[in-house]
Design an enzyme around this catalytic site. Structure first.
Site, PDB file in Angstrom:
ATOM      1  N   TYR A 619      29.588  12.751 -67.712  1.00 28.41           N
ATOM      2  CA  TYR A 619      29.600  14.211 -67.876  1.00 28.41           C
ATOM      3  C   TYR A 619      30.794  14.617 -68.735  1.00 28.41           C
ATOM      4  O   TYR A 619      31.840  13.962 -68.707  1.00 28.41           O
ATOM      5  CB  TYR A 619      29.768  14.883 -66.511  1.00 28.41           C
ATOM      6  CG  TYR A 619      28.701  14.541 -65.508  1.00 28.41           C
ATOM      7  CD1 TYR A 619      28.816  13.402 -64.719  1.00 28.41           C
ATOM      8  CD2 TYR A 619      27.595  15.351 -65.339  1.00 28.41           C
ATOM      9  CE1 TYR A 619      27.846  13.076 -63.788  1.00 28.41           C
ATOM     10  CE2 TYR A 619      26.609  15.027 -64.403  1.00 28.41           C
ATOM     11  CZ  TYR A 619      26.741  13.885 -63.632  1.00 28.41           C
ATOM     12  OH  TYR A 619      25.789  13.562 -62.710  1.00 28.41           O
ATOM     13  N   GLN A 627      24.679  24.474 -67.133  1.00 31.59           N
ATOM     14  CA  GLN A 627      23.809  23.699 -66.238  1.00 31.59           C
ATOM     15  C   GLN A 627      24.259  22.241 -66.241  1.00 31.59           C
ATOM     16  O   GLN A 627      24.313  21.596 -67.303  1.00 31.59           O
ATOM     17  CB  GLN A 627      22.320  23.798 -66.625  1.00 31.59           C
ATOM     18  CG  GLN A 627      21.380  23.293 -65.528  1.00 31.59           C
ATOM     19  CD  GLN A 627      21.491  24.110 -64.230  1.00 31.59           C
ATOM     20  OE1 GLN A 627      22.041  25.206 -64.221  1.00 31.59           O
ATOM     21  NE2 GLN A 627      20.999  23.584 -63.120  1.00 31.59           N
ATOM     22  N   LEU A 628      24.598  21.787 -65.062  1.00 32.10           N
ATOM     23  CA  LEU A 628      25.108  20.422 -64.931  1.00 32.10           C
ATOM     24  C   LEU A 628      24.155  19.433 -65.603  1.00 32.10           C
ATOM     25  O   LEU A 628      22.967  19.394 -65.291  1.00 32.10           O
ATOM     26  CB  LEU A 628      25.265  20.063 -63.448  1.00 32.10           C
ATOM     27  CG  LEU A 628      25.874  18.677 -63.190  1.00 32.10           C
ATOM     28  CD1 LEU A 628      27.349  18.657 -63.573  1.00 32.10           C
ATOM     29  CD2 LEU A 628      25.687  18.258 -61.745  1.00 32.10           C
ATOM     30  N   HIS A 629      24.669  18.652 -66.531  1.00 31.75           N
ATOM     31  CA  HIS A 629      23.829  17.676 -67.211  1.00 31.75           C
ATOM     32  C   HIS A 629      24.569  16.371 -67.420  1.00 31.75           C
ATOM     33  O   HIS A 629      25.739  16.353 -67.788  1.00 31.75           O
ATOM     34  CB  HIS A 629      23.285  18.226 -68.542  1.00 31.75           C
ATOM     35  CG  HIS A 629      24.327  18.756 -69.467  1.00 31.75           C
ATOM     36  ND1 HIS A 629      24.895  20.003 -69.328  1.00 31.75           N
ATOM     37  CD2 HIS A 629      24.893  18.217 -70.577  1.00 31.75           C
ATOM     38  CE1 HIS A 629      25.772  20.208 -70.307  1.00 31.75           C
ATOM     39  NE2 HIS A 629      25.787  19.137 -71.070  1.00 31.75           N
ATOM     40  N   LEU A 630      23.845  15.305 -67.143  1.00 27.12           N
ATOM     41  CA  LEU A 630      24.380  13.957 -67.295  1.00 27.12           C
ATOM     42  C   LEU A 630      23.961  13.426 -68.665  1.00 27.12           C
ATOM     43  O   LEU A 630      22.776  13.469 -69.010  1.00 27.12           O
ATOM     44  CB  LEU A 630      23.792  13.063 -66.193  1.00 27.12           C
ATOM     45  CG  LEU A 630      24.112  11.577 -66.270  1.00 27.12           C
ATOM     46  CD1 LEU A 630      25.558  11.313 -65.894  1.00 27.12           C
ATOM     47  CD2 LEU A 630      23.196  10.782 -65.338  1.00 27.12           C
TER      48      LEU A 630
END
Ligand code: AR6
Length: 725
Positions: A619, A627-630
């Site tokens: 991350y 928006q949490l994104h990997l």
């Protein structure tokens, strides 16, 4: 709570301070209910006591009832005491999570000896929860097994730990005197025992004007700050306490400086070099006073290893006398090489009390810093100078491969050489304090000048960044969206919208940085511009998007629109309110693991297609897209979309947080370590052999052919994913 408007000075529209939720922590018999009674009897602030023993109206109360009761009292603008044992972190977590920043969250731990709690519990009669008599001893004993003292990183604004009756009385006084428009200073207050090991060791100093409610011991220290008295008080009461004026003076002064550039420095010359402490403390305070305002929002922190440090206590008292702003200068107990990892204090610059040869070893802070930074500091120092004369300082940028850089976020070490009064060391001044004081003043001036130059450089680079990239985007948002502006937009989307600029965005008006956060309860926590909402929209409404390659209840997977390598996927979390890593808490651990395993599955799938690839999953500390994104990204970085230093460093510096490490950190500490965007401006280095390159084309040419193995740190813990070949 949503409707409550609190301004940045911590007051609502009517000038009232925020309501406070005080989570009491203590075994049965520690005096929690008495504490509440005594405060509520006298206080002018509206308090509600939420007690699990009584909330069930005769039946056994539940935690849920306490949570509901607390929420509704706070909603009415009342302050609350959570009167239940709350002995471990898990028990407290639901209360901490219950409210947002509109409410001050305090913990008061009544950490009294077990013997005392047991004898009180056994003796008492008519206890509200019927815990008394013979059975009490066993229950108290059992409960104390899981005692965990509170830590600031649980989410409290303020913690008070009381370890004897005097401390308890002090805390009662503090809360009794907290009027409806007062605010208590944040931080960790109270005795620090050796078993409370990860507490923040902030020791701020007293101001001349004592706030209501400081304990007697503390007030005495501020009134009579002679060495003998202050020391006596500290020793007898071990008060590691600070009191500032309870009301924030102005909006300006209430701005959090947590992310401000910070210099941590040891007291120069006062240990191995035997310089007189009284004289040294006068000079420190004099120099801090001279520089603290010149440095803008940057902070100076005097550090020492022991909470009984005489130099810290002298400086603290003298700084208080001079009314130096305690947000910009304070003292801190901790190892200067572990301030972030062990103390939660981020100092981007640390000072080293060195020797004239600028060599490792010699003991004290010099040995500690050289050893923690690794041999690379010696090399970097040598590149700058071979020796140092006393009274002078030298700034050394810390290479990113240093563990102090990656683990602690230290970007510069400033070596400084003070005057020596120790006949066993070179250039002893033989007690000549006229010369000694002059040199010590010069040493601090050089040190603070060095720090000021770092701050200036960083400010200029931020300003440039803003001018170049952010202003471009403002125009874009305001109107035209022609062809090559797409690329421009992409560049801006990738930029580090650091916190400073996020506040700019807010001020620039609705077109630019409007907080589009209605779906998460209307709190304008972040200034996400419309273009950075794309991932959020994809996660929430995948059916509207064509580029999805996998979808489940928890995640959505898609190819990055502007891949920075041959293969670059994103795994999006489908949870509201998880904008970035900063929002991730322990409760998201399962989701993080799901994201990781989905990412891993995709990496493995792609490896089946091309086994020469290597993948890394992680991350960005501060993402540019909401928006949490990997990221699942192949390590060739062979892409035309990788255009600038920021692109490179966002995947190849500590700013990129490996998914495996994030999972470990969240499971252990309830949050991930985040790195500052300043790291993105560091030099360009090959991610394999660590060689430096002047620009992206040269770097790309190099990485196209570099065959060096990946650094050991990346090869550990499953940070890299590759096939056996
Ligand atoms: N973290 C925080 N503070 C520390 C640490 C640490 N890891 N270690 C020491 N201190 P000193 P000087 C504090 O002796 O008097 C060296 O051998 C310590 O308690 O390091 O300027 C050099 O090679 C004290 O308050 O520095 C030089 O030859 C302060 O740091 C010579 O000593 C400075 O203690 C310099 O002597």
């Amino acid at each position: 709570m949503d409707a409550m408007e609190i301004d940045s000075a911590g007051k609502d529209e009517e000038g009232k301070a925020k309501p406070v939720m005080v989570i009491l922590i203590g075994a049965p018999g520690s005096g929690k209910s008495t504490f509440c009674d005594l405060v509520m009897r006298v206080s002018t602030r509206p308090w509600v006591r939420i007690c699990q023993d009584t909330i069930g109206n005769g039946k056994a109360g539940t935690k849920k009832q306490c949570l509901t009761g607390a929420a509704s009292a706070l909603k009415e603008g009342k302050s609350v005491f959570i009167d239940r044992c709350n002995l471990d972190r898990e028990q407290r977590a639901d209360f901490v999570k219950l409210v947002g920043p509109q409410v001050e969250k305090h913990a008061v731990a009544l950490d009294l000896p077990a013997k005392l709690c047991i004898s009180r519990s056994v003796k008492r009669t008519e206890h509200e929860g019927n815990l008394q008599g013979g059975k009490a001893a066993a229950v108290v004993n059992r409960m104390l097994q899981k005692k965990e003292l509170p830590k600031l990183n649980e989410g409290y604004d303020r913690i008070t730990v009381c370890q004897d009756e005097k401390d308890v009385q002090g805390a009662i006084n503090t809360y009794t005197s907290l009027g409806p428009s007062d605010k208590l200073p944040p931080g960790f207050f109270g005795q620090k025992t050796s078993d409370a090991k990860v507490q923040l060791g902030i020791m701020k100093f007293l101001k001349k004007k004592d706030p209501p409610g400081c304990s007697d011991a503390v007030m005495n220290v501020s009134r009579d700050n002679t060495l003998s008295h202050a020391t006596k008080e500290k020793d007898s009461n071990q008060v590691l306490e600070s009191c500032e004026e309870p009301k924030m003076a102005s909006v300006g002064s209430s701005i959090s400086l947590e992310n401000a550039p910070t210099l941590a420095f040891p007291s120069i010359s006062t240990a191995d070099f035997h310089f007189n402490l009284e004289k040294a403390s006068d000079i420190i305070v004099e120099k801090v006073e001279e520089y603290v305002n010149k440095l803008g929002n940057a902070r100076l922190v005097l550090v020492d290893l022991s909470q009984h440090s005489k130099i810290l206590s002298l400086v603290r008292d003298k700084a208080a006398e001079k009314n130096i702003d305690s947000k910009k200068f304070f003292t801190f107990v901790g190892n200067i090489t572990k301030l972030y990892s062990e103390g939660g204090l981020h100092c981007n610059v640390i000072a080293n009390a060195t020797n004239w040869r600028l060599k490792p070893g010699g003991g004290g802070v010099n040995a500690a810093i050289f050893s923690a930074a690794g041999p690379i500091l010696e090399t970097a120092t040598k590149a700058k100078a071979g020796s140092l004369s006393s009274g002078k300082a030298i700034v050394v940028p810390l290479p990113s491969s240093s563990p102090l850089f990656s683990g602690e976020g230290v970007t510069h070490v400033i070596h400084v050489l003070g005057p020596n009064m120790n006949p066993q060391r070179p250039n002893c001044l033989d007690n000549d304090y006229i010369k000694g004081c002059k040199i010590l003043r010069e040493a601090y001036s050089s040190l603070f000048d060095g720090f000021a130059s770092i701050v200036r450089t960083q400010e200029e680079s931020c300003k440039d960044k803003f001018d170049k990239e952010f202003k471009g985007e403002v125009q874009l948002e305001q109107g035209s969206r022609s062809g090559d502006q797409k690329a421009k937009r992409e560049a801006v989307c990738e930029t580090d919208m650091n916190k400073k600029f996020k506040s700019f965005v807010k001020e620039l008006g609705p077109n630019v940085g409007s907080s589009v956060d209605g779906k998460t309860g209307g709190q304008s926590r972040k200034a996400w511009g419309s273009w950075v909402q794309a991932l959020y929209d994809t996660a929430m409404h995948p059916e509207r998007h064509k580029n999805i390659i996998e979808m489940s209840d928890d995640v959505v997977v898609l190819n990055d629109l502007y891949p920075k390598a041959q293969k670059h996927l994103l795994v999006l979390a489908r949870v509201e309110g998880l904008d970035s890593l900063e929002d991730v808490k322990k409760e998201h651990l399962t989701l993080l693991k799901t994201m990781h395993s989905v990412g891993l599955k995709w990496a493995e799938k792609l490896l089946c297609e091309n086994n020469s690839l290597t993948f890394r999953l992680g991350y960005h500390s501060v993402p540019s897209m909401r928006q949490l994104h990997l990221h699942v990204i192949s390590q060739d970085f062979n892409s035309n979309h990788l255009k600038n230093k920021k692109h490179w460093n966002s995947f190849n510096s500590p700013f990129f947080r490996d998914s495996v490490d994030v999972i470990d950190e969240v499971s252990q500490n309830g949050k991930a370590i985040l790195k500052d965007e300043n790291i993105l401006s560091m030099e360009l280095r090959c991610h394999r052999c660590r060689s430096a390159h002047p620009n992206i084309p040269r770097l790309k040419a190099h990485i196209g052919s570099c065959q060096a193995p990946f650094p050991a740190s990346l090869l550990q813990n499953g940070r890299l994913v590759f096939s056996e070949r």
